[in-house]
Design a protein around this motif. Structure first.
Motif, PDB file in Angstrom:
ATOM      1  N   GLU A   1      13.118  -8.256 -52.400  1.00 29.25           N
ATOM      2  CA  GLU A   1      13.472  -7.964 -53.791  1.00 29.25           C
ATOM      3  C   GLU A   1      13.747  -6.471 -53.910  1.00 29.25           C
ATOM      4  O   GLU A   1      12.922  -5.702 -54.390  1.00 29.25           O
ATOM      5  CB  GLU A   1      12.342  -8.399 -54.720  1.00 29.25           C
ATOM      6  CG  GLU A   1      12.090  -9.899 -54.715  1.00 29.25           C
ATOM      7  CD  GLU A   1      10.981 -10.309 -55.665  1.00 29.25           C
ATOM      8  OE1 GLU A   1      10.388  -9.399 -56.291  1.00 29.25           O
ATOM      9  OE2 GLU A   1      10.701 -11.514 -55.777  1.00 29.25           O
ATOM     10  N   LYS A   2      14.863  -6.054 -53.447  1.00 28.29           N
ATOM     11  CA  LYS A   2      15.266  -4.655 -53.513  1.00 28.29           C
ATOM     12  C   LYS A   2      16.780  -4.592 -53.559  1.00 28.29           C
ATOM     13  O   LYS A   2      17.479  -5.570 -53.269  1.00 28.29           O
ATOM     14  CB  LYS A   2      14.742  -3.873 -52.304  1.00 28.29           C
ATOM     15  CG  LYS A   2      15.202  -4.420 -50.965  1.00 28.29           C
ATOM     16  CD  LYS A   2      14.689  -3.592 -49.790  1.00 28.29           C
ATOM     17  CE  LYS A   2      15.303  -2.228 -49.756  1.00 28.29           C
ATOM     18  NZ  LYS A   2      14.932  -1.452 -48.554  1.00 28.29           N
ATOM     19  N   THR A   3      17.293  -3.446 -53.932  1.00 24.43           N
ATOM     20  CA  THR A   3      18.738  -3.258 -53.969  1.00 24.43           C
ATOM     21  C   THR A   3      19.256  -3.166 -52.535  1.00 24.43           C
ATOM     22  O   THR A   3      18.777  -2.350 -51.745  1.00 24.43           O
ATOM     23  CB  THR A   3      19.092  -1.983 -54.744  1.00 24.43           C
ATOM     24  OG1 THR A   3      18.515  -2.053 -56.050  1.00 24.43           O
ATOM     25  CG2 THR A   3      20.602  -1.838 -54.868  1.00 24.43           C
TER      26      THR A   3
ATOM     27  N   SER B   1      25.966  -2.378 -54.752  1.00 27.98           N
ATOM     28  CA  SER B   1      24.981  -3.267 -54.144  1.00 27.98           C
ATOM     29  C   SER B   1      25.624  -4.615 -53.841  1.00 27.98           C
ATOM     30  O   SER B   1      26.653  -4.986 -54.422  1.00 27.98           O
ATOM     31  CB  SER B   1      23.779  -3.445 -55.069  1.00 27.98           C
ATOM     32  OG  SER B   1      24.175  -4.057 -56.284  1.00 27.98           O
ATOM     33  N   SER B   2      25.015  -5.355 -52.934  1.00 29.67           N
ATOM     34  CA  SER B   2      25.596  -6.619 -52.498  1.00 29.67           C
ATOM     35  C   SER B   2      24.489  -7.560 -52.059  1.00 29.67           C
ATOM     36  O   SER B   2      23.314  -7.172 -51.967  1.00 29.67           O
ATOM     37  CB  SER B   2      26.593  -6.395 -51.358  1.00 29.67           C
ATOM     38  OG  SER B   2      25.993  -5.629 -50.319  1.00 29.67           O
ATOM     39  N   THR B   3      24.846  -8.790 -51.754  1.00 27.73           N
ATOM     40  CA  THR B   3      23.892  -9.800 -51.310  1.00 27.73           C
ATOM     41  C   THR B   3      24.120 -10.097 -49.832  1.00 27.73           C
ATOM     42  O   THR B   3      25.212  -9.866 -49.301  1.00 27.73           O
ATOM     43  CB  THR B   3      24.055 -11.090 -52.120  1.00 27.73           C
ATOM     44  OG1 THR B   3      25.364 -11.643 -51.859  1.00 27.73           O
ATOM     45  CG2 THR B   3      23.908 -10.812 -53.609  1.00 27.73           C
ATOM     46  N   PRO B   4      23.114 -10.630 -49.143  1.00 27.90           N
ATOM     47  CA  PRO B   4      23.294 -10.954 -47.723  1.00 27.90           C
ATOM     48  C   PRO B   4      24.447 -11.908 -47.445  1.00 27.90           C
ATOM     49  O   PRO B   4      25.088 -11.803 -46.392  1.00 27.90           O
ATOM     50  CB  PRO B   4      21.941 -11.577 -47.340  1.00 27.90           C
ATOM     51  CG  PRO B   4      20.962 -10.945 -48.269  1.00 27.90           C
ATOM     52  CD  PRO B   4      21.706 -10.785 -49.561  1.00 27.90           C
ATOM     53  N   LEU B   5      24.722 -12.811 -48.355  1.00 27.52           N
ATOM     54  CA  LEU B   5      25.843 -13.725 -48.129  1.00 27.52           C
ATOM     55  C   LEU B   5      27.175 -12.991 -48.159  1.00 27.52           C
ATOM     56  O   LEU B   5      28.117 -13.359 -47.431  1.00 27.52           O
ATOM     57  CB  LEU B   5      25.831 -14.840 -49.181  1.00 27.52           C
ATOM     58  CG  LEU B   5      24.731 -15.894 -49.033  1.00 27.52           C
ATOM     59  CD1 LEU B   5      24.795 -16.895 -50.177  1.00 27.52           C
ATOM     60  CD2 LEU B   5      24.858 -16.614 -47.694  1.00 27.52           C
TER      61      LEU B   5
END
Length: 740
Positions: A652-654, A560-564
């Motif tokens: 708020e999700k993976t 999983s990762s973040t938008p940034l």
């Protein structure tokens, strides 16, 4: 007259036939060889060895299960989006003769001989290949040069992440295809508006825009972002159209009506059609049934339908019922009791009534049965003629297996001290009178004398003495409560929340007055009297609501990762690893293209506001046509990127890297446009333009080199040595690329 007319027509027909015989029929067509070549290269890059690897790759493990459900006509629910994308994948399996018999239990599992891997991956691959010439045509329709259009298509062609995602049984390439189709169709419609409004071509592209938008939303809810983009641009153009004084009021009205029908009406109709076909295909009971309401389950073939279809419709005094919580969270469950009692003292020192426990149990069980009793009579059977229970009637609920009455009183619930304890009354000679009268409140009633109906009625039980409402709190009881769900009497709420509503799922008319005979009756199957079915709109509404509100418990995923992280390409996903060699497939992008696309987006934004400020000062750096072209490009490309990217910061999700691909596609379209703009408007001399062109060619060559270097991880078709893998390790965060 008539004979003369026939003679003339015959003479004219003869002359026409002679002319046809003398001169050949010639059909001319303009063929854009660039589009043909790009399509061919796209098909080659996406279809080459498509059935490799013959193993489950990453999310194919989920989508494959849904395809098997379609093949076996088994109902399922996927909270990630509407069913159109799943149906397209299933279409590939159907065309390949897939029978649905494969156990999708783990990533990396080898496909058996009955799984047509090539067919299952075909439609995503075709969508990925056709997105390449569409990128070319979009830039052309924006009136930029063929060089810029060719540049955008080449970037789509060699972007490693897009290649990987389109070669597998996944939905992102289908979503990107319909996103681009919606934008292209609207641009063609908009351009045809200038010279041939209301022509056949005009109508074709307008209707196709609505169809493509519906398909985007039907594949994934993310498609609504592109739909909003197209609607926004269309609304601005319609606003300008209203101000065009060369058009009559009637003409403007028909323009607006045509857009409303094509861009609002058609997508709604198609969206409903997707669900209609889906429900027609998956009509059998399956593992996801319990997520749905009792009425929905009863409409499916097999499963609960075998028990409930044809049950007595009207609940009467003496009826034996099971009561299912309408809320269904955290688990679908039924009102339940058993002989165990609440502990005298809880762990925190609070005391209880020490009466028989009442819980909500997430499994079918004989202890879920209750008898609806008339408080004024002792009988626990249905009289003849039967007396139906109506809204507002006062009832008692007798637990079938223990003959105890459902009770609540001013004792704090075990896990919810603000609410009352619910129990089945046992007289332990303590000074606590029985409080077991409940008033029936039918929430979805149509009249105040409505009869309580099996499955269809959603009811609340309001305690007569305390006005508390029977409610599922959702908390799991400790081991003394066998980890079942807590049921309480809610004193303060006046709402109609789903946790306070119940419906009768199984129902029969009680015949046995004696306890021993009644216990045997409760163990026997229910009787069949009448049948009923849900309408399509009722099924659609419930299914849509469940999909929007149901959320699986997201746990942290190793990839999983973040938008940034997406923008900086500071993440990747290991899709597949060969069990014996170092051959592997990763979802990772071409760092040259990703970094340049982000720079191009920033450069466009700065230039746009710079031009806008100067225009405010009456300094026009760009001619009016060029400015409108520049603004429309930004609205579609930068707007498409922002709408498909920024909402993920609120989710708020993976999240995974592939969620960024639709937004990234709009950046790819923008990149060659910015390069052409710099060459045409910012380079002042021919020398500067030549130098800039050389830099652009060198940049494309670098991007192509990086794409080729990453090719082994894109296709996974050859094993890599440790040194080759180490050479691909660009950042410390890419440790997943090292497999020994």
């Amino acid at each position: 007259g008539l004979r003369e007319t026939r003679v003339r027509l015959g003479t004219l027909l003869s002359c026409t036939m002679l002319g046809v015989l003398k001169r050949p029929i010639v059909v001319t067509a303009d063929v854009n060889l660039n589009v043909v070549a790009l399509t061919g290269m796209g098909l080659l890059s996406r279809l080459w060895q498509l059935s490799y690897p013959r193993a489950v790759v990453f999310d194919e493990v989920y989508y494959g299960q849904y395809i098997s459900f379609y093949m076996k006509r088994i109902f399922f629910l996927d909270d990630s989006g509407p069913p159109f994308g799943h149906m397209l994948l299933a279409l590939g399996g159907y065309l390949g003769g897939f029978d649905g018999n494969f156990l999708w239990n783990r990533i990396g599992a080898e496909y058996t001989s009955n799984v047509p891997v090539w067919s299952l991956r075909l439609l995503p691959a075709l969508a990925g290949a056709l997105s390449i010439p569409m990128a070319y045509q979009i830039v052309t329709e924006l009136h930029f040069s063929h060089s810029a259009a060719m540049g955008a298509a080449l970037l789509m062609l060699m972007e490693n992440a897009l290649i990987t995602q389109s070669r597998l049984m996944l939905l992102e390439s289908l979503l990107i295809f319909f996103n681009l189709l919606a934008v292209l169709s609207y641009l063609k419609f908009f351009n045809s508006q200038k010279h041939s409004p209301f022509s056949l071509q005009w109508w074709f592209w307008l209707v196709l825009t609505g169809v493509a938008c519906a398909c985007s939303v039907g594949i994934k809810y993310m498609g609504v972002f592109t739909y909003l983009l197209v609607l926004g641009v269309a609304a601005v153009h319609a606003w300008h159209l209203i101000g065009d004084k060369t058009l009559s009021n009637v003409c403007v009205f028909f323009h607006l009506l045509a857009r409303a029908v094509a861009l609002l009406g058609i997508p709604v109709i198609l969206y409903l059609l997707f669900f209609y076909v889906h429900l027609m295909l998956v009509y059998r009971s399956g593992p996801h049934d319990q997520i749905m309401s009792s009425a929905f389950q009863a409409s499916l073939e097999g499963g609960l339908a075998r028990i409930t279809q044809g049950q007595p419709l009207e609940v009467a005094f003496g009826s034996q019922v099971t009561l299912r919580s309408v809320f269904g969270k955290p688990l679908p469950c039924w009102l339940h009791s058993h002989q165990s009692t609440y502990p005298m003292i809880y762990e925190n020192g609070r005391g209880s009534s020490h009466q028989q426990q009442v819980t909500c149990y997430p499994f079918k069980d004989v202890n879920n049965w209750w008898i609806v009793k008339d408080p004024g009579r002792h009988q626990l059977v249905v009289n003849s003629p039967l007396r139906p229970v109506r809204h507002g009637d006062v009832v008692q609920l007798v637990h079938g297996m223990t003959a105890r009455l459902l009770n609540t009183h001013d004792v704090a619930a075990p896990l919810s001290p603000h609410a009352q304890e619910v129990s089945c009354y046992i007289d332990y000679n303590i000074s606590m009178p029985a409080q077991n009268l409940w008033r029936l409140d039918i929430v979805n009633r149509e009249s105040d004398r409505e009869v309580w109906k099996t499955i269809l009625s959603e009811v609340r039980f309001v305690h007569v003495n305390t006005s508390a409402i029977l409610k599922l709190s959702g908390a799991h009881l400790p081991d003394w409560g066998f980890w079942q769900l807590e049921v309480v009497g809610e004193k303060l709420s006046r709402s109609h929340h789903g946790s306070m509503m119940w419906n009768v799922e199984e129902h029969r008319y009680g015949k046995s007055q004696e306890q021993r005979e009644r216990e045997l009756e409760l163990h026997s199957p229910t009787e069949v009297d009448i049948s009923r079915n849900l309408s399509f709109m009722a099924k659609f509404s419930e299914l849509q609501w469940r999909m929007l509100t149901l959320r699986s418990e997201d746990s942290e995923h190793r990839y999983s990762s973040t938008p940034l992280q997406w923008v900086a390409l500071d993440t990747s996903i290991a899709y597949w690893l060969h069990p014996t060699t170092s051959a592997q497939i990763h979802l990772l992008g071409n760092i040259v293209i990703w970094a340049s696309a982000s720079l191009a987006t920033a450069a466009y934004t700065l230039l746009f506001f710079w031009y806008l400020l100067r225009r405010r000062r009456s300094i026009c750096d760009l001619p009016e046509d060029a400015w409108r072209q520049w603004a429309l490009t930004g609205a579609l490309c930068v707007g498409g990127w922002a709408l498909n990217y920024l909402p993920f910061f609120l989710m708020e999700k993976t999240l995974f890297l592939y969620h960024y691909l639709p937004a990234f596609t709009f950046q790819i379209l923008l990149l060659p446009v910015v390069l052409q703009h710099v060459s045409d408007h910012l380079c002042r001399s021919q020398v500067q333009r030549s130098l800039f062109s050389a830099l652009v060619i060198a940049w494309y060559s670098t991007a192509c080199h990086v794409s080729n270097m990453l090719r082994p991880l894109t296709y996974g078709d050859r094993s890599l040595s440790p040194s080759e893998l180490q050479a691909l390790r660009w950042k410390d965060s890419w440790d997943i690329l090292i497999r020994k």
